[in-house]
Design a protein around this motif. Sequence first.
Motif, PDB file in Angstrom:
ATOM      1  N   ASN A   1       5.853   0.506 -10.441  1.00 44.77           N
ATOM      2  CA  ASN A   1       5.685   1.888 -10.893  1.00 44.77           C
ATOM      3  C   ASN A   1       4.315   2.444 -10.504  1.00 44.77           C
ATOM      4  N   LYS A   2       3.287   1.641 -10.667  1.00 50.13           N
ATOM      5  CA  LYS A   2       1.916   2.089 -10.366  1.00 50.13           C
ATOM      6  C   LYS A   2       1.743   2.420  -8.886  1.00 50.13           C
ATOM      7  N   TYR A   3       2.169   1.520  -8.020  1.00 52.44           N
ATOM      8  CA  TYR A   3       1.887   1.700  -6.601  1.00 52.44           C
ATOM      9  C   TYR A   3       2.907   2.582  -5.895  1.00 52.44           C
ATOM     10  N   MET A   4       4.097   2.697  -6.394  1.00 54.79           N
ATOM     11  CA  MET A   4       5.029   3.667  -5.821  1.00 54.79           C
ATOM     12  C   MET A   4       4.542   5.075  -6.115  1.00 54.79           C
ATOM     13  N   GLU A   5       3.988   5.270  -7.306  1.00 51.01           N
ATOM     14  CA  GLU A   5       3.424   6.581  -7.656  1.00 51.01           C
ATOM     15  C   GLU A   5       2.193   6.882  -6.800  1.00 51.01           C
ATOM     16  N   ALA A   6       1.387   5.847  -6.543  1.00 48.88           N
ATOM     17  CA  ALA A   6       0.176   6.031  -5.732  1.00 48.88           C
ATOM     18  C   ALA A   6       0.512   6.238  -4.257  1.00 48.88           C
TER      19      ALA A   6
ATOM     20  N   LYS B   1      10.488  -2.833  -1.458  1.00 50.48           N
ATOM     21  CA  LYS B   1       9.972  -1.459  -1.400  1.00 50.48           C
ATOM     22  C   LYS B   1       8.457  -1.447  -1.453  1.00 50.48           C
ATOM     23  N   LEU B   2       7.872  -2.312  -2.281  1.00 48.36           N
ATOM     24  CA  LEU B   2       6.415  -2.403  -2.333  1.00 48.36           C
ATOM     25  C   LEU B   2       5.840  -2.868  -1.003  1.00 48.36           C
TER      26      LEU B   2
ATOM     27  N   LEU C   1       5.218  -0.158   1.509  1.00 47.20           N
ATOM     28  CA  LEU C   1       4.153   0.814   1.268  1.00 47.20           C
ATOM     29  C   LEU C   1       2.986   0.554   2.209  1.00 47.20           C
ATOM     30  N   PRO C   2       2.304   1.609   2.624  1.00 51.79           N
ATOM     31  CA  PRO C   2       1.127   1.391   3.462  1.00 51.79           C
ATOM     32  C   PRO C   2      -0.040   0.830   2.644  1.00 51.79           C
ATOM     33  N   THR C   3      -0.970   0.242   3.350  1.00 49.64           N
ATOM     34  CA  THR C   3      -2.190  -0.257   2.716  1.00 49.64           C
ATOM     35  C   THR C   3      -3.220   0.876   2.770  1.00 49.64           C
ATOM     36  N   PRO C   4      -3.875   1.168   1.660  1.00 49.12           N
ATOM     37  CA  PRO C   4      -4.866   2.250   1.698  1.00 49.12           C
ATOM     38  C   PRO C   4      -6.068   1.852   2.560  1.00 49.12           C
ATOM     39  N   PRO C   5      -6.730   2.849   3.141  1.00 52.05           N
ATOM     40  CA  PRO C   5      -7.907   2.524   3.943  1.00 52.05           C
ATOM     41  C   PRO C   5      -9.018   1.925   3.084  1.00 52.05           C
TER      42      PRO C   5
END
Length: 109
Positions: A61-66, A99-100, A103-107
């Motif tokens: 939930n946290k990282y899909m929202e992010a 699905k996680l 997700l891309p990795t943030p810079p």
Amino acid sequence: MSIMTYIERYWPEWISGILATVSFGIFSRIIMKFKKMQLRQAATELGVQALLRAEIIQIYNKYMEAGSMPIYERENAAELFSQYTNLGGNGVIKELIEKLNNLPTPPLT
């Protein structure tokens, strides 16, 4: 036949009967304790599995929202999922992990 003669003649049967009764009692208690231990072990495993599932869902939930997920959290989620499946976890959580992983990795900042 006198009582002494009777005792002298049949004491091995009495002793073996007493030993068999005591042995059966001890064996029964050991079996009951073992079954109780198995039930507690199963309950512990199911409890840990539920906690792992809840943690994975929270991460999802946290990282899909992010919209992105740091590498260290991806590794953490993978380890949680590994232990979850070792405890017999189902495929629903696998879909969340997949699905996680997409997700891309943030810079790095």
